[in-house]
Design a protein around this motif. Structure first.
Motif, PDB file in Angstrom:
ATOM      1  N   LEU A   1       0.774  -1.421   0.081  1.00  0.00           N
ATOM      2  CA  LEU A   1       0.068   0.045  -0.300  1.00  0.00           C
ATOM      3  C   LEU A   1       0.944   1.258  -0.129  1.00  0.00           C
ATOM      4  CD1 LEU A   1      -2.926  -1.281   2.262  1.00  0.00           C
ATOM      5  CD2 LEU A   1      -2.621  -1.424   0.133  1.00  0.00           C
ATOM      6  N   LEU A   2       1.833   1.137   0.737  1.00  0.00           N
ATOM      7  CA  LEU A   2       2.751   2.255   0.827  1.00  0.00           C
ATOM      8  C   LEU A   2       3.322   2.504  -0.812  1.00  0.00           C
ATOM      9  CD1 LEU A   2       4.441   4.452   2.275  1.00  0.00           C
ATOM     10  CD2 LEU A   2       6.165   2.872   2.685  1.00  0.00           C
ATOM     11  N   LEU A   3       3.851   1.625  -1.311  1.00  0.00           N
ATOM     12  CA  LEU A   3       4.499   1.600  -2.720  1.00  0.00           C
ATOM     13  C   LEU A   3       3.258   2.076  -3.666  1.00  0.00           C
ATOM     14  CD1 LEU A   3       6.592  -1.397  -2.754  1.00  0.00           C
ATOM     15  CD2 LEU A   3       7.464   0.867  -2.725  1.00  0.00           C
ATOM     16  N   TRP A   4       2.045   1.725  -3.440  1.00  0.00           N
ATOM     17  CA  TRP A   4       1.207   2.013  -4.334  1.00  0.00           C
ATOM     18  C   TRP A   4       0.595   3.520  -4.483  1.00  0.00           C
ATOM     19  CZ3 TRP A   4      -1.622  -0.608  -8.047  1.00  0.00           C
ATOM     20  CH2 TRP A   4      -2.954  -0.149  -8.708  1.00  0.00           C
ATOM     21  N   PHE A   5       0.404   3.936  -3.113  1.00  0.00           N
ATOM     22  CA  PHE A   5       0.199   5.442  -2.984  1.00  0.00           C
ATOM     23  C   PHE A   5       1.231   6.239  -3.402  1.00  0.00           C
ATOM     24  CE2 PHE A   5      -3.581   3.277  -0.473  1.00  0.00           C
ATOM     25  CZ  PHE A   5      -4.797   3.937  -1.203  1.00  0.00           C
ATOM     26  N   GLY A   6       2.318   5.667  -2.990  1.00  0.00           N
ATOM     27  CA  GLY A   6       3.427   6.740  -2.897  1.00  0.00           C
ATOM     28  C   GLY A   6       3.737   6.896  -4.538  1.00  0.00           C
ATOM     29  N   TYR A   7       3.664   5.732  -5.370  1.00  0.00           N
ATOM     30  CA  TYR A   7       3.732   5.849  -6.604  1.00  0.00           C
ATOM     31  C   TYR A   7       2.691   6.747  -7.649  1.00  0.00           C
ATOM     32  CZ  TYR A   7       5.429   4.391 -11.493  1.00  0.00           C
ATOM     33  OH  TYR A   7       5.769   4.471 -12.670  1.00  0.00           O
TER      34      TYR A   7
ATOM     35  N   TYR B   1       0.314  -3.496  -8.391  1.00  0.00           N
ATOM     36  CA  TYR B   1      -1.043  -4.126  -8.044  1.00  0.00           C
ATOM     37  C   TYR B   1      -1.009  -5.629  -7.737  1.00  0.00           C
ATOM     38  CZ  TYR B   1      -5.775  -5.235  -8.859  1.00  0.00           C
ATOM     39  OH  TYR B   1      -7.265  -5.513  -8.837  1.00  0.00           O
ATOM     40  N   ALA B   2       0.207  -6.233  -8.122  1.00  0.00           N
ATOM     41  CA  ALA B   2       0.443  -7.514  -7.667  1.00  0.00           C
ATOM     42  C   ALA B   2       0.564  -7.677  -6.191  1.00  0.00           C
ATOM     43  CB  ALA B   2       1.469  -8.274  -8.245  1.00  0.00           C
ATOM     44  N   GLY B   3       1.466  -6.752  -5.813  1.00  0.00           N
ATOM     45  CA  GLY B   3       1.651  -6.644  -4.290  1.00  0.00           C
ATOM     46  C   GLY B   3       0.405  -6.351  -3.380  1.00  0.00           C
TER      47      GLY B   3
ATOM     48  N   ARG C   1      -1.357  -8.592  -0.572  1.00  0.00           N
ATOM     49  CA  ARG C   1      -1.575  -8.125   0.685  1.00  0.00           C
ATOM     50  C   ARG C   1      -3.072  -8.274   1.137  1.00  0.00           C
ATOM     51  NH1 ARG C   1      -3.863  -6.617   4.493  1.00  0.00           N
ATOM     52  NH2 ARG C   1      -3.716  -4.843   5.656  1.00  0.00           N
ATOM     53  N   PHE C   2      -4.069  -8.634   0.309  1.00  0.00           N
ATOM     54  CA  PHE C   2      -5.145  -8.947   0.483  1.00  0.00           C
ATOM     55  C   PHE C   2      -5.791 -10.448   0.401  1.00  0.00           C
ATOM     56  CE2 PHE C   2      -5.619  -4.443  -0.278  1.00  0.00           C
ATOM     57  CZ  PHE C   2      -6.153  -3.727   1.050  1.00  0.00           C
ATOM     58  N   ARG C   3      -4.709 -11.307  -0.014  1.00  0.00           N
ATOM     59  CA  ARG C   3      -5.039 -12.481  -0.184  1.00  0.00           C
ATOM     60  C   ARG C   3      -5.668 -13.493   1.127  1.00  0.00           C
ATOM     61  NH1 ARG C   3      -0.486 -12.131   1.918  1.00  0.00           N
ATOM     62  NH2 ARG C   3       0.610 -13.935   2.902  1.00  0.00           N
TER      63      ARG C   3
ATOM     64  N   LYS D   1      -8.135 -13.265   2.079  1.00  0.00           N
ATOM     65  CA  LYS D   1      -9.597 -12.506   2.597  1.00  0.00           C
ATOM     66  C   LYS D   1     -10.729 -12.961   1.790  1.00  0.00           C
ATOM     67  CE  LYS D   1      -6.542  -8.980   4.767  1.00  0.00           C
ATOM     68  NZ  LYS D   1      -6.809  -9.823   6.485  1.00  0.00           N
ATOM     69  N   GLY D   2     -11.851 -12.333   2.160  1.00  0.00           N
ATOM     70  CA  GLY D   2     -13.219 -12.596   1.399  1.00  0.00           C
ATOM     71  C   GLY D   2     -13.741 -11.643   0.555  1.00  0.00           C
ATOM     72  N   TYR D   3     -15.019 -11.366   0.224  1.00  0.00           N
ATOM     73  CA  TYR D   3     -15.521 -10.519  -0.916  1.00  0.00           C
ATOM     74  C   TYR D   3     -15.122  -8.999  -0.582  1.00  0.00           C
ATOM     75  CZ  TYR D   3     -18.072 -14.678  -1.926  1.00  0.00           C
ATOM     76  OH  TYR D   3     -18.670 -16.031  -2.375  1.00  0.00           O
ATOM     77  N   GLY D   4     -15.179  -8.688   0.677  1.00  0.00           N
ATOM     78  CA  GLY D   4     -14.508  -7.221   0.671  1.00  0.00           C
ATOM     79  C   GLY D   4     -13.230  -7.065   0.099  1.00  0.00           C
ATOM     80  N   ALA D   5     -12.236  -7.913   0.267  1.00  0.00           N
ATOM     81  CA  ALA D   5     -11.058  -7.697  -0.234  1.00  0.00           C
ATOM     82  C   ALA D   5     -11.023  -7.650  -1.563  1.00  0.00           C
ATOM     83  CB  ALA D   5     -10.016  -8.877   0.526  1.00  0.00           C
TER      84      ALA D   5
END
Length: 450
Positions: A144-150, A181-183, A187-189, A191-195
């Motif tokens: 998430l840090l890399l995603w939003f930083g980028y 996005y792969a990361g 991160r959310f693996r 987990k359920g439908y919300g993820a």
């Protein structure tokens, strides 16, 4: 021998520090499990521990065997394909710059393009080597840090480049969102439908950023890549959801989204007016005749029908097709050297894409699988779209093709993606599910009495 002494001796035989830590922890767990079993059979705790350690065998032999398994690997076949295509790309750049279909560029301009692409290719190979060495698991530790930083970086770039530059440059930057996005998916693996819903919303961030800076179909390529990666993650069972229902819902969601953009894109403030007109033209009743790249499609379609098996078959080019080395390298090969040469080139590209997917899909580690697949998807989409545009297929336009087309940023970005694929392979026997997350390792150890 005490357990700590045994583990120290085994660890000393393993060169890779990352693998050393992983193996030591697993051996300790294995000894503890075996010791518990012996205690259940009536041994005292100290006797059970000593027997469990003894059953592990000679520590030097065990450590040497584990060192052979858990060490970095280089995928030489893939690297050879990359080097072959790099050389082919430089050769094609030389030919398009100095000879072209009808004489190439003027001397100074030809030198400019050719020398710059030589520099970009050498720099790209250096970047590939650096990424290969770097630990790709950082994408799973700080997704998430890399995603939003980028995203912030891209936002700044998008607002400091002029639009005419943004068409290509921002697209190349945005393609790096896919390994990021792969990361996020990793991160959310588990987990359920919300993820799954959150990951679906994440995929639209580069899409809408692209709509503000590049042409519509470039944004659709990015969205398609993220969407495909999400479908693969669901299909592979990375989320705790019902696969069939979730995949059906995911397929329906972008259709509804595109319909909203088609009818209300400008009203919602998502699309510019010119983008809305282009989108309506693409998906309108005259979609098969859609032509946004300077009236070139009819020329391309006529030229394709006249290609020779060997040798030149080119008719005079329209002015809009001047920059062969950027947008029409595939067409150049077919028109200048014939179907046989062009088909051979596309086969090498296809083999590289297949090899990239093969490397990725053989990974037991889910982060490696996702990162490698993301990079493979980006490269493959670029190859397919570029080749289709060069053959006059409506609805698509040439952006960039790995190895072959001119461009500094596109070259460097694509070599980053290639370096990540090689890094995934390099760490296939080193990285475990525990890197970047909490989990357990599994190493199978068997001792055979002689």
């Amino acid at each position: 021998m005490e357990l700590s002494e045994y583990l120290d001796t085994v660890s000393e035989q393993i060169r890779c520090k990352k693998a050393r830590t992983m193996v030591r922890a697993e051996l300790e767990n294995h000894v503890q499990e075996q010791s518990d079993a012996y205690e259940a059979d009536g041994m005292t705790p100290s006797e059970a521990k000593r027997e469990a350690v003894r059953q592990m065998g000679d520590p030097i032999e065990t450590g040497t065997a584990l060192n052979r398994i858990h060490r970095p690997h280089l995928e030489w076949k893939f690297l050879i394909l990359v080097l072959m295509l790099s050389a082919l790309g430089l050769a094609l750049q030389y030919m398009t710059c100095y000879t072209g279909l009808f004489g190439g560029y003027s001397g100074d301009l030809a030198d400019y393009f050719w020398k710059r692409q030589c520099f970009f290719t050498v720099a790209g190979l250096a970047v590939l080597a650096a990424v290969y060495i770097v630990d790709y698991t950082v994408l799973g530790r700080y997704p998430l840090l890399l995603w939003f930083g980028y995203f912030v970086v891209i936002f700044i770039i998008a607002n400091t480049h002029v639009v005419i530059m943004g068409k290509v440059r921002i697209y190349n930057y945005l393609t790096l969102f896919l390994p990021l996005y792969a990361g996020v998916l990793y991160r959310f693996r588990t987990k359920g439908y919300g993820a799954v819903a959150v990951c679906y919303l994440f995929s639209f961030m580069p899409f809408f950023m692209g709509l503000k800076t590049i042409i519509v179909h470039g944004s659709l390529e990015l969205a398609g890549g993220c969407f495909l990666l999400l479908l693969i993650a669901v299909w592979k069972g990375f989320f705790h959801v019902r696969k069939a229902r979730t995949i059906a819902a995911l397929i329906a969601a972008p259709v509804i989204t595109l319909l909203l953009l088609y009818w209300k894109g400008t009203d919602l403030g998502v699309l510019h007016t010119y983008q809305m007109i282009r989108l309506q033209s693409i998906f309108g009743p005259d979609m098969l005749h859609y032509n946004s790249n300077g009236g070139i499609i009819p020329y391309l379609q006529e030229s394709v029908s006249s290609f020779q098996m060997f040798g030149s078959s080119a008719a005079p080019m329209p002015k809009a097709m001047k920059f062969l080395n950027c947008d029409y390298v595939v067409f150049f090969v077919f028109a200048k050297y014939g179907i046989a040469a062009g088909t051979a080139m596309l086969c090498i590209l296809a083999a590289t894409a297949v090899k990239a997917f093969s490397i990725s899909w053989r990974q037991k580690n889910r982060l490696g699988f996702l990162v490698g697949t993301a990079c493979s998807v980006v490269l493959t989409i670029q190859m397919i779209v570029y080749a289709a545009a060069n053959f006059g297929v409506p609805l698509v336009e040439p952006m960039t093709i790995p190895f072959l087309s001119y461009g500094g940023q596109s070259t460097l970005v694509n070599y980053i993606l290639l370096g990540l694929i090689l890094s995934v392979y390099r760490n296939k026997d080193i990285v475990s599910e525990r890197h970047g997350t909490r989990g357990k390792w599994k190493i199978r150890l068997e001792r055979q009495e002689s």
